[in-house]
Design an enzyme around this catalytic site. Sequence first.
Site, mmCIF file in Angstrom:
data_model
loop_
_atom_site.group_PDB
_atom_site.id
_atom_site.type_symbol
_atom_site.label_atom_id
_atom_site.label_comp_id
_atom_site.label_asym_id
_atom_site.label_seq_id
_atom_site.Cartn_x
_atom_site.Cartn_y
_atom_site.Cartn_z
ATOM 1 N N GLU A 152 63.452 -24.946 -50.384
ATOM 2 C CA GLU A 152 62.463 -25.619 -51.239
ATOM 3 C C GLU A 152 61.345 -24.708 -51.719
ATOM 4 O OE1 GLU A 152 62.646 -30.079 -49.348
ATOM 5 O OE2 GLU A 152 61.418 -28.617 -48.304
HETATM 6 C C1 TNX Z 1 63.577 -31.260 -46.386
HETATM 7 S S1 TNX Z 1 65.774 -29.808 -45.310
HETATM 8 C C2 TNX Z 1 63.032 -30.125 -45.823
HETATM 9 C C3 TNX Z 1 61.884 -30.242 -44.927
HETATM 10 C C4 TNX Z 1 61.447 -31.661 -44.751
HETATM 11 C C5 TNX Z 1 62.673 -32.547 -44.654
HETATM 12 C C6 TNX Z 1 62.342 -33.967 -44.354
HETATM 13 C C7 TNX Z 1 64.841 -28.631 -45.543
HETATM 14 C C8 TNX Z 1 65.418 -27.347 -45.383
HETATM 15 N N1 TNX Z 1 63.576 -28.875 -45.905
HETATM 16 O O1 TNX Z 1 60.809 -29.459 -45.394
HETATM 17 O O2 TNX Z 1 60.693 -31.747 -43.588
HETATM 18 O O3 TNX Z 1 63.375 -32.474 -45.849
HETATM 19 O O4 TNX Z 1 63.501 -34.710 -44.146
#
Ligand code: TNX
Length: 486
Positions: free
Chosen positions: A297
């Site tokens: 992300e």
């Molecule tokens: C996605 S999955 C994220 C996290 C959040 C999560 C909550 C991923 C690699 N990153 O930053 O905490 O969703 O479900």
Amino acid sequence: TAAVAPGGSPYEITAETGIRVPPVGAAAGVAARTTAAYLAAVLRPATGFELPVDSRSGDVELRLRPGLKKAVGPEGYELTSGGDGVVISAARPAGLFHGVQTLRQLLPPQVEADTPQDGPWPVAGGRITDEPRFAYRSAMLDVARHFFTVEQVKRYVDQLALYKYNTLHLHLTDDQGWRLAIDSWPNLAEYGGSTQVGGGPGGYYTKDDYREIVAYAASRHMTVVPEVDMPGHTNAALASYAELNCDGVAPPLYTGTSVGFSSLCVPKEVTYDFVDDVVRELAELTPGPYIHIGGDEAHSTPHDEYVAFMERAQAIVGAYGKTVVGWHQLAGAHPVEGAVAQYWGTTGGEQEVIDAAKAGTPLVLSPANRTYLDMKYHEGTPLGLSWAGYVEVRQSYDWDPGAYMRGGVPESAILGVEAPLWSETISTSDHIEFMAFPRAAGAAELGWSPAAKLGWDGYRDRLAAQGPRWEAMGIDFYRSTQVPWD
Ligand code: TNX
């Protein structure tokens, strides 16, 4: 691969039972003794028996036989039980430890209580040969969004050990907190660790705290995989050191739950001094082979900068002798040879992940709509998120990791399975346990058992039998109506 041949009379653990181990001085005698002491400590409170550990006698015997490696691998074991006693044999200490977990499961559930219970304590007669399908069986705890103490982490480790998890992934840093002391950049923890989601006091692990977690996990045959998430998810670091920001201005600490707004400054050289120092100190604290560098992300990092950053970050991890793990966005950069990508999508269909896996990047599977322990079970679940949907117990279990990825990714490309617990809404051990159980048990079975032994119909009955065990352990699990609880 579990082969179970039931039959013969049971063995009953009584006040006369002892645990027999190889003599001191025998190769690996120490490891067998450590596991025997652990077994005695697990059984003593409920049974009230002494269960002495001795090399000359004892009906419950732990044997290390390196020659068994062909039959059961480095983590497997053989367990035979009959009227005269129980023998657990393994090639390696980890196998003995896993055999001990099976012995626990063969005993009545109230054996897990921490106060004296009525027996008897029979172990069914039979013979089990058992070894895991996948080498990497992991649970992740996000200690960044909410901080969890060393004692809370140890409690979770003990619960995971019962299901033969061998990896504890700690998500140590994120926008809301930096949770590990780094000597060369002390503000990271002292300032960057001073709050959490909702604005509470947060916290961080000193290096001694962290070593204690690593050693405790090792005593349960679990390897810690530390994660420092970069280049996004870095607000806590950016708030702690103004020079890490492209504009030289430190943002305020963050206590909300948005993602994707922060980025390290990719063009600045000081960024790589920072990464080098952090990875060096982290590698010194890490006996295991892996360091997880996040990479998910990074919505505020331009793609070309992301690729350039991941290139340099991976090289730094390699320079300190560790193997990179990254979230699967790493597949869209250039994963170095040996780097592991952790899949967190929901379809198994992302082409760049498929291509990377086929080109030799091993995958750890943690599909968000299957293994994410922070997803609500249903609309009314008081904790958790729902961006990947509701994840009821059957939904979390009913898939095959070996056949999950599309596009012809073979089972041999799958290193293992992980159940992550993100903690935006999770702040106590009760919360951890309500979200993890029963689902963490299912992910463990998917990581351990062969495809031919999987299947919801059998599983829901095996799972039902865990209910009284969790009650005895003081775990307030989610009593899903999909499961015919005992
Ligand atoms: C996605 S999955 C994220 C996290 C959040 C999560 C909550 C991923 C690699 N990153 O930053 O905490 O969703 O479900």
